[in-house]
Design a protein around this motif. Structure first.
Motif, PDB file in Angstrom:
ATOM      1  N   ASP A   6     -53.815  16.438 -31.434  1.00  0.00           N
ATOM      2  CA  ASP A   6     -53.567  15.003 -32.001  1.00  0.00           C
ATOM      3  C   ASP A   6     -51.715  15.463 -31.744  1.00  0.00           C
ATOM      4  N   PRO A   7     -51.193  14.328 -31.089  1.00  0.00           N
ATOM      5  CA  PRO A   7     -49.723  14.529 -30.155  1.00  0.00           C
ATOM      6  C   PRO A   7     -48.746  14.841 -31.154  1.00  0.00           C
ATOM      7  N   THR A   8     -48.615  14.450 -32.694  1.00  0.00           N
ATOM      8  CA  THR A   8     -48.240  14.571 -33.535  1.00  0.00           C
ATOM      9  C   THR A   8     -47.842  15.941 -34.937  1.00  0.00           C
ATOM     10  N   ALA A   9     -48.802  16.704 -33.976  1.00  0.00           N
ATOM     11  CA  ALA A   9     -48.716  18.151 -34.515  1.00  0.00           C
ATOM     12  C   ALA A   9     -47.228  18.464 -33.707  1.00  0.00           C
ATOM     13  N   HIS A  10     -46.659  17.167 -32.852  1.00  0.00           N
ATOM     14  CA  HIS A  10     -45.501  18.101 -32.268  1.00  0.00           C
ATOM     15  C   HIS A  10     -44.553  16.847 -32.545  1.00  0.00           C
ATOM     16  N   ARG A  11     -43.736  18.171 -32.999  1.00  0.00           N
ATOM     17  CA  ARG A  11     -42.269  16.968 -33.019  1.00  0.00           C
ATOM     18  C   ARG A  11     -41.725  16.200 -32.266  1.00  0.00           C
ATOM     19  N   LEU A  12     -41.627  16.350 -30.447  1.00  0.00           N
ATOM     20  CA  LEU A  12     -41.353  16.072 -30.231  1.00  0.00           C
ATOM     21  C   LEU A  12     -42.337  15.219 -28.803  1.00  0.00           C
ATOM     22  N   ILE A  13     -42.561  14.007 -28.381  1.00  0.00           N
ATOM     23  CA  ILE A  13     -43.603  13.709 -27.453  1.00  0.00           C
ATOM     24  C   ILE A  13     -42.885  12.913 -26.018  1.00  0.00           C
ATOM     25  N   PRO A  14     -42.895  13.401 -24.946  1.00  0.00           N
ATOM     26  CA  PRO A  14     -41.716  12.986 -24.019  1.00  0.00           C
ATOM     27  C   PRO A  14     -42.759  11.959 -23.630  1.00  0.00           C
ATOM     28  N   VAL A  15     -42.707  10.796 -23.238  1.00  0.00           N
ATOM     29  CA  VAL A  15     -42.633   9.710 -22.494  1.00  0.00           C
ATOM     30  C   VAL A  15     -41.972   9.464 -21.466  1.00  0.00           C
ATOM     31  N   VAL A  16     -43.516   9.512 -20.424  1.00  0.00           N
ATOM     32  CA  VAL A  16     -43.186  10.416 -19.088  1.00  0.00           C
ATOM     33  C   VAL A  16     -43.861   8.358 -18.047  1.00  0.00           C
ATOM     34  N   VAL A  17     -42.925   8.262 -17.359  1.00  0.00           N
ATOM     35  CA  VAL A  17     -43.677   7.236 -16.523  1.00  0.00           C
ATOM     36  C   VAL A  17     -43.223   7.870 -14.639  1.00  0.00           C
ATOM     37  N   LEU A  18     -43.724   8.050 -14.373  1.00  0.00           N
ATOM     38  CA  LEU A  18     -44.158   8.620 -12.971  1.00  0.00           C
ATOM     39  C   LEU A  18     -44.484   7.883 -12.164  1.00  0.00           C
ATOM     40  N   ASP A  19     -43.638   7.355 -10.481  1.00  0.00           N
ATOM     41  CA  ASP A  19     -43.781   6.951  -9.424  1.00  0.00           C
ATOM     42  C   ASP A  19     -45.024   7.714  -8.526  1.00  0.00           C
ATOM     43  N   ASP A  20     -44.013   9.019  -8.474  1.00  0.00           N
ATOM     44  CA  ASP A  20     -45.319   9.738  -7.323  1.00  0.00           C
ATOM     45  C   ASP A  20     -46.288  10.883  -8.544  1.00  0.00           C
ATOM     46  N   ALA A  21     -47.305  10.766  -8.364  1.00  0.00           N
ATOM     47  CA  ALA A  21     -48.262  11.760  -8.851  1.00  0.00           C
ATOM     48  C   ALA A  21     -48.163  13.203  -9.324  1.00  0.00           C
ATOM     49  N   ALA A  22     -47.459  13.023  -7.365  1.00  0.00           N
ATOM     50  CA  ALA A  22     -47.060  14.734  -6.523  1.00  0.00           C
ATOM     51  C   ALA A  22     -45.888  15.113  -7.842  1.00  0.00           C
ATOM     52  N   LEU A  23     -45.284  14.966  -8.470  1.00  0.00           N
ATOM     53  CA  LEU A  23     -44.257  14.861  -9.293  1.00  0.00           C
ATOM     54  C   LEU A  23     -44.879  16.060 -11.020  1.00  0.00           C
ATOM     55  N   ALA A  24     -45.913  15.233 -10.766  1.00  0.00           N
ATOM     56  CA  ALA A  24     -47.400  15.625 -12.538  1.00  0.00           C
ATOM     57  C   ALA A  24     -46.949  17.072 -12.440  1.00  0.00           C
ATOM     58  N   ARG A  25     -47.348  17.474 -11.640  1.00  0.00           N
ATOM     59  CA  ARG A  25     -47.811  19.202 -12.134  1.00  0.00           C
ATOM     60  C   ARG A  25     -46.517  20.192 -12.718  1.00  0.00           C
ATOM     61  N   PRO A  26     -45.519  19.788 -11.114  1.00  0.00           N
ATOM     62  CA  PRO A  26     -44.721  20.978 -11.424  1.00  0.00           C
ATOM     63  C   PRO A  26     -43.683  20.142 -12.873  1.00  0.00           C
ATOM     64  N   LEU A  27     -43.540  18.838 -12.854  1.00  0.00           N
ATOM     65  CA  LEU A  27     -43.089  17.850 -14.496  1.00  0.00           C
ATOM     66  C   LEU A  27     -43.571  18.698 -15.668  1.00  0.00           C
ATOM     67  N   ALA A  28     -45.131  18.635 -15.629  1.00  0.00           N
ATOM     68  CA  ALA A  28     -45.491  19.362 -16.818  1.00  0.00           C
ATOM     69  C   ALA A  28     -45.353  20.785 -16.859  1.00  0.00           C
ATOM     70  N   GLU A  29     -45.270  21.075 -15.797  1.00  0.00           N
ATOM     71  CA  GLU A  29     -44.560  22.971 -16.094  1.00  0.00           C
ATOM     72  C   GLU A  29     -43.100  23.215 -17.103  1.00  0.00           C
ATOM     73  N   GLN A  30     -42.656  22.427 -15.889  1.00  0.00           N
ATOM     74  CA  GLN A  30     -40.995  21.954 -16.673  1.00  0.00           C
ATOM     75  C   GLN A  30     -41.016  21.900 -17.964  1.00  0.00           C
ATOM     76  N   LEU A  31     -42.120  21.147 -18.332  1.00  0.00           N
ATOM     77  CA  LEU A  31     -41.745  20.847 -19.422  1.00  0.00           C
ATOM     78  C   LEU A  31     -42.256  21.825 -20.838  1.00  0.00           C
ATOM     79  N   LEU A  32     -43.433  22.300 -20.291  1.00  0.00           N
ATOM     80  CA  LEU A  32     -43.951  23.616 -20.651  1.00  0.00           C
ATOM     81  C   LEU A  32     -42.872  24.733 -21.027  1.00  0.00           C
ATOM     82  N   ALA A  33     -42.042  24.871 -20.362  1.00  0.00           N
ATOM     83  CA  ALA A  33     -40.936  25.603 -19.852  1.00  0.00           C
ATOM     84  C   ALA A  33     -40.137  25.603 -20.888  1.00  0.00           C
ATOM     85  N   ASP A  34     -39.394  24.003 -20.600  1.00  0.00           N
ATOM     86  CA  ASP A  34     -38.892  23.687 -21.312  1.00  0.00           C
ATOM     87  C   ASP A  34     -39.453  23.844 -23.404  1.00  0.00           C
TER      88      ASP A  34
END
Ligand code: 3PG
Length: 193
Positions: A6-34
């Motif tokens: 359930d995403p609402t178990a989290h207080r902040l839900i980032p809305v991702v709009v990516l044009d390049d799927a190559a960024l997806a994994r590093p972005l995921a890792e950065q979000l976790l780091a944040d």
């Protein structure tokens, strides 16, 4: 009741709009780091489904699809690994297919009539989009006075300047927005990744 997908178990839900799927994994890792454990990848770009696939492989991040407009898109998103779906509006096909596929669905509603329809369908967690255009925190306060069981996820026009105002409302369980992604992508670019 909330559970692990359930995403609402989290207080902040980032809305991702990516044009390049190559960024997806590093972005995921950065979000976790944040300190952010969830991402809503919008089906607004050709890279969306590949981005969901890449992010779903990252341990510890709950990944879902946003801007889901049809039952077919529910299937595409879930097949790619989405664990929840978010829709800007109230669409029976989306809601029913999500239930069939066993994923949490957060549809959108902004008017009392839409809220009443959602309640009739048994849905009590609703996206409020675009939040700033449809009256912001004042509108949510007024709706909550009438619909006390509804849990809201406002999105659209929210950022560091006003997020606390939304989160302070007891009926707001989570807030969505793209600003967290912008910040994470800036960090990635500074790090040269
Ligand atoms: C959404 O899909 O929820 C919105 O596009 C996010 O809105 P924002 O870019 O104003 O945060």
């Amino acid at each position: 009741m909330t559970h692990a997908t359930d995403p609402t178990a989290h207080r902040l839900i980032p809305v991702v709009v990516l044009d390049d799927a190559a960024l997806a994994r590093p972005l995921a890792e950065q979000l976790l780091a944040d300190g952010i454990g969830v991402a809503e990848v919008t089906l607004r770009t050709p890279a969306a489904l590949d981005s969901i696939r890449a992010m779903a492989e990252v341990d510890g991040l709950l990944v879902g699809a946003g801007t889901v407009l049809s039952a077919d898109q529910v299937d595409q998103a879930v097949d790619a690994g989405a664990q929840f779906v978010v829709s800007p509006g109230l669409h029976r096909g989306v809601v029913e297919r999500a239930a069939e596929r066993g994923v949490v669905v957060v549809p959108g509603a902004v008017t009392p009539t839409e809220v009443m329809t959602a309640l009739e369908w048994g849905i009590t967690t609703l996206k409020f989009f675009p939040a700033s255009t449809y009256g912001g925190p004042a509108a949510l306060r007024a709706l909550s006075a009438v619909f006390g069981t509804v849990r809201w996820v406002p999105t659209g026009g929210i950022g560091p300047h006003n997020v606390d105002e939304y989160l302070a409302l007891p009926s707001v369980v989570a807030v969505g927005g793209s600003w967290m992604v912008t910040t994470a992508l800036e960090r990635l670019s500074e790090a040269g990744r």
